[in-house]
Write a protein that holds these residues in place. Structure first.
Motif, PDB file in Angstrom:
ATOM      1  N   ALA A  46       0.834  -1.204   0.000  1.00 40.30           N
ATOM      2  CA  ALA A  46       0.000   0.000   0.000  1.00 40.30           C
ATOM      3  C   ALA A  46       0.869   1.255   0.000  1.00 40.30           C
ATOM      4  O   ALA A  46       0.584   2.222  -0.708  1.00 40.30           O
ATOM      5  CB  ALA A  46      -0.932   0.001   1.205  1.00 40.30           C
ATOM      6  N   LEU A  47       1.964   1.228   0.760  1.00 39.82           N
ATOM      7  CA  LEU A  47       2.885   2.375   0.765  1.00 39.82           C
ATOM      8  C   LEU A  47       3.467   2.579  -0.623  1.00 39.82           C
ATOM      9  O   LEU A  47       3.535   3.704  -1.131  1.00 39.82           O
ATOM     10  CB  LEU A  47       4.030   2.139   1.752  1.00 39.82           C
ATOM     11  N   GLU A  48       3.922   1.467  -1.231  1.00 35.94           N
ATOM     12  CA  GLU A  48       4.597   1.585  -2.524  1.00 35.94           C
ATOM     13  C   GLU A  48       3.657   2.073  -3.609  1.00 35.94           C
ATOM     14  O   GLU A  48       4.050   2.865  -4.464  1.00 35.94           O
ATOM     15  CB  GLU A  48       5.268   0.260  -2.893  1.00 35.94           C
ATOM     16  N   ILE A  49       2.399   1.594  -3.572  1.00 39.28           N
ATOM     17  CA  ILE A  49       1.394   2.056  -4.527  1.00 39.28           C
ATOM     18  C   ILE A  49       1.241   3.567  -4.482  1.00 39.28           C
ATOM     19  O   ILE A  49       1.092   4.233  -5.496  1.00 39.28           O
ATOM     20  CB  ILE A  49       0.021   1.413  -4.198  1.00 39.28           C
ATOM     21  N   MET A  50       1.279   4.114  -3.263  1.00 34.86           N
ATOM     22  CA  MET A  50       1.105   5.561  -3.125  1.00 34.86           C
ATOM     23  C   MET A  50       2.315   6.328  -3.655  1.00 34.86           C
ATOM     24  O   MET A  50       2.256   7.546  -3.804  1.00 34.86           O
ATOM     25  CB  MET A  50       0.949   5.922  -1.642  1.00 34.86           C
ATOM     26  N   GLY A  51       3.416   5.614  -3.888  1.00 35.25           N
ATOM     27  CA  GLY A  51       4.624   6.288  -4.340  1.00 35.25           C
ATOM     28  C   GLY A  51       5.574   6.601  -3.202  1.00 35.25           C
ATOM     29  O   GLY A  51       6.524   7.354  -3.357  1.00 35.25           O
ATOM     30  N   VAL A  87       6.691   8.110  -9.552  1.00 32.76           N
ATOM     31  CA  VAL A  87       5.978   8.764  -8.450  1.00 32.76           C
ATOM     32  C   VAL A  87       4.817   9.644  -8.922  1.00 32.76           C
ATOM     33  O   VAL A  87       3.716   9.534  -8.391  1.00 32.76           O
ATOM     34  CB  VAL A  87       6.955   9.528  -7.530  1.00 32.76           C
ATOM     35  N   PHE A 145      -3.119   0.991   7.585  1.00 31.95           N
ATOM     36  CA  PHE A 145      -1.964   1.076   8.498  1.00 31.95           C
ATOM     37  C   PHE A 145      -2.494   0.944   9.917  1.00 31.95           C
ATOM     38  O   PHE A 145      -3.214   1.815  10.400  1.00 31.95           O
ATOM     39  CB  PHE A 145      -1.230   2.396   8.297  1.00 31.95           C
ATOM     40  N   ARG A 194       2.100   7.355  -9.752  1.00 32.49           N
ATOM     41  CA  ARG A 194       1.658   6.677  -8.528  1.00 32.49           C
ATOM     42  C   ARG A 194       0.694   7.529  -7.717  1.00 32.49           C
ATOM     43  O   ARG A 194      -0.247   7.019  -7.121  1.00 32.49           O
ATOM     44  CB  ARG A 194       2.876   6.352  -7.634  1.00 32.49           C
ATOM     45  N   PHE A 244      -6.762  -3.097  -1.265  1.00 28.72           N
ATOM     46  CA  PHE A 244      -6.170  -4.426  -1.196  1.00 28.72           C
ATOM     47  C   PHE A 244      -7.155  -5.448  -0.643  1.00 28.72           C
ATOM     48  O   PHE A 244      -8.140  -5.101  -0.005  1.00 28.72           O
ATOM     49  CB  PHE A 244      -4.912  -4.394  -0.329  1.00 28.72           C
ATOM     50  N   PHE A 300       2.250  13.946  -0.033  1.00 30.52           N
ATOM     51  CA  PHE A 300       2.353  14.410  -1.415  1.00 30.52           C
ATOM     52  C   PHE A 300       1.625  15.717  -1.707  1.00 30.52           C
ATOM     53  O   PHE A 300       1.579  16.146  -2.849  1.00 30.52           O
ATOM     54  CB  PHE A 300       1.844  13.326  -2.368  1.00 30.52           C
TER      55      PHE A 300
END
Ligand SMILES: Nc1ncnc2c1ncn2[C@@H]1O[C@H](COP(=O)(O)OP(=O)(O)O)[C@@H](O)[C@H]1O
Ligand SMILES: [Mg+2]
Lengths: 243, 250
Positions: free
Chosen positions: A117-122, B74, B90, B77, B84, B106
């Motif tokens: 999930a972290l990686e998906i967000m960039g 990025v 989290f 992304r 999921f 971001f």
């Protein structure tokens, strides 16, 4: 083995890429510092007083000759605490306390797809998850070790106070007699390196967890075992280099 | 729009995807269906870059995503939202912090703006007022909805969903499907949903990709699927006695 080492180094390089946003990372660093530092204070205080007292009693027991001044007990206690017991034993205990929780935290995030999930967000996941832990480790370990040394001396003092072999006066004189500042350097180098070893090895084990809850537990165990072995190995290397 | 061109994926010697091509258009529900282990999740992860395809390309609005490095990806992304299979919230953060997390990293919005956005997203998924709960305090359906709220917090152009209905009761499943479908139209997102739930297929399947043995076995809409003479697809869709009875009545 070589492959693991390569992956470990690669992961560390990824961890120290430029952060997306400094404030968010800074908040994480603070959180990890509190959790590692304040969270471990209790256990470090307890073991240090006990070790300090035990080392003093054992040293006094070995030096019963009337030719040796009693104050030597203080000097030996000081050197043993500063060089070995405070940095090394504390780190072995902290590997169990801080290291295993880091490995299982990151491992759980891996198997529940939170890292995805972290990686998906960039987000650079190693950077966000690992670098704050490493920074917390290398800054908090020296502080914890200093606390440990001081409480070790207190433990020794208490041991002298409550027995008759060595007077507290002799002990205090011994603590300052023949003090060589290099032992403090060695101690701090050890603390920083052990902090780095524990946080990076345990993070690495957590980050590459595959499977489910069972594997998370295994990663944590592996992290602690490898950290302990590496701590003792580097304990020897550092002692050899500096002394 | 997302275009996938001849995607292959091997794990060691195990070739899971054997050359899959398709186009996913915005504003419609694109479904990837297939039996368990047919490679649906793997295909989804190849598209979003969680796996690198062994061969083939993925194009986001014509830009080749597969060729890009981490830094180049990025900007794309930040336009991707993903829900999921087990929500992947989290668990050290509250519902609100989860939704604000991408905004914190971001955007340069003020705290109030971010909170407003979080409230808006929560309202949109019918969870207003649950801001301060932790994921461990939520039911499965609520977790999915928070997952959706987090996925849409950055107003993504692309939404990816892996098995939105797994572990949910039929009523909640349909609510989640409808929510995904409504958001897709509302924001004109390119939505790709992986599922093996036949209610979803029939309910929201505007464009369906059926995977079998690592290949694209069939492609079409939910209108066409009832009349297909593709043997494997028929076996998959009409596996239940209920579905066969429903077909007989058509
Ligand atoms: N990371 C991985 N490493 C090795 N094999 C994998 C991995 N991910 C998936 N597979 C294999 O790929 C196949 C398809 O898996 P998956 O895409 O999860 O199927 P589905 O989502 O359709 O149920 C399975 O046989 C699985 O064992
Ligand atoms: Mg799957």
């Amino acid at each position: 083995m070589i492959q693991s080492l390569g992956r470990y180094i690669l992961l560390l390089r990824l961890s120290f890429r430029k952060p997306e946003k400094f404030q968010v990372y800074w908040a994480e660093v603070m959180r990890e510092m509190v959790s590692a530092g304040i969270g471990s204070l209790g256990i470090i205080m307890i073991i240090s007083v006990f070790i300090g007292a035990a080392v003093t009693i054992q040293t006094a027991f070995q030096l019963i000759s009337p030719l040796i001044p009693k104050s030597v007990v203080g000097g030996i206690t000081r050197d043993s605490m500063v060089l070995e017991f405070s940095p090394t034993i504390s780190s072995l205990v902290l590997a169990g306390r801080i290291g295993s929780s880091m490995a299982s935290q990151i491992g759980t995030m891996r198997v529940t797809e939170q890292i995805d999930a972290l990686e998906i967000m960039g987000v650079n996941a190693p950077g966000y998850l690992i670098s704050p832990k490493v920074i917390a480790g290398v800054t908090m370990f020296p502080l914890l070790v200093i606390v440990s040394i001081l409480l070790g001396f207190a433990g020794g003092y208490i041991a002298c106070f409550s027995s008759s072999e060595v007077t507290t006066h002799d002990f205090m004189v011994g603590l300052s007699d023949g003090f060589n500042p290099v032992i403090i350097t060695v101690c701090m180098v050890k603390a920083v390196i052990f902090g780095f070893i524990i946080t990076t090895i345990c993070s690495y084990q957590g980050f590459y967890t595959k499977g489910g809850a069972l594997e998370v537990g295994q990663s944590a165990t592996r992290g602690v075992v490898y950290s302990c072995v590496m701590i003792l190995m580097f304990d020897l290397i550092i002692s050899r280099l500096f002394l | 729009m997302i275009e996938i061109q001849d995607i292959h994926k091997k794990f060691g010697d195990n070739e899971v995807l054997k050359g899959i091509s398709s186009v996913f258009k915005p504003g419609v529900n694109n479904l990837i269906i297939g039996g368990s282990g047919s490679g649906k999740t793997t295909l989804l992860k190849c598209i979003v870059g969680l796996h690198e395809p062994s061969e083939g390309d993925v194009l986001f609005n014509g830009e080749n995503f597969t060729d890009m490095g981490f830094e180049q990806r990025v900007p794309i992304r930040t336009h991707i939202g993903m829900l999921f299979q087990n929500s992947a919230l989290f668990d050290s953060m509250t519902v609100e912090e989860n939704i604000m997390f991408p905004l914190n990293l971001f955007t340069s919005q003020s705290k109030a703006e971010k909170r407003d956005r979080a409230n808006f997203c929560l309202e949109r998924v019918n969870l207003a007022g649950k801001n301060k709960l932790f994921p461990s305090e939520l039911s499965g359906g609520m977790k999915k909805r928070v997952g959706i709220a987090r996925a849409i917090s950055m107003q993504p152009k692309y939404l990816f969903v892996d098995e939105p209905n797994s572990g949910l009761d039929p009523v909640t499943s349909i609510l989640i499907d409808d929510l995904i479908s409504e958001l897709t139209v509302e924001y004109n997102m390119t939505t790709v949903v992986v599922t093996h739930d036949m209610n979803s297929v029939m309910g929201i399947g505007d464009h369906i990709l059926f995977l079998h043995q690592g290949k694209k076995w069939w492609e079409g809409s939910n209108k066409e699927i009832a009349h297909t003479d593709n043997k494997e697809l028929n076996e998959f869709v009409f596996a239940s006695r209920f579905m066969r009875a429903a077909k007989a009545k058509l």
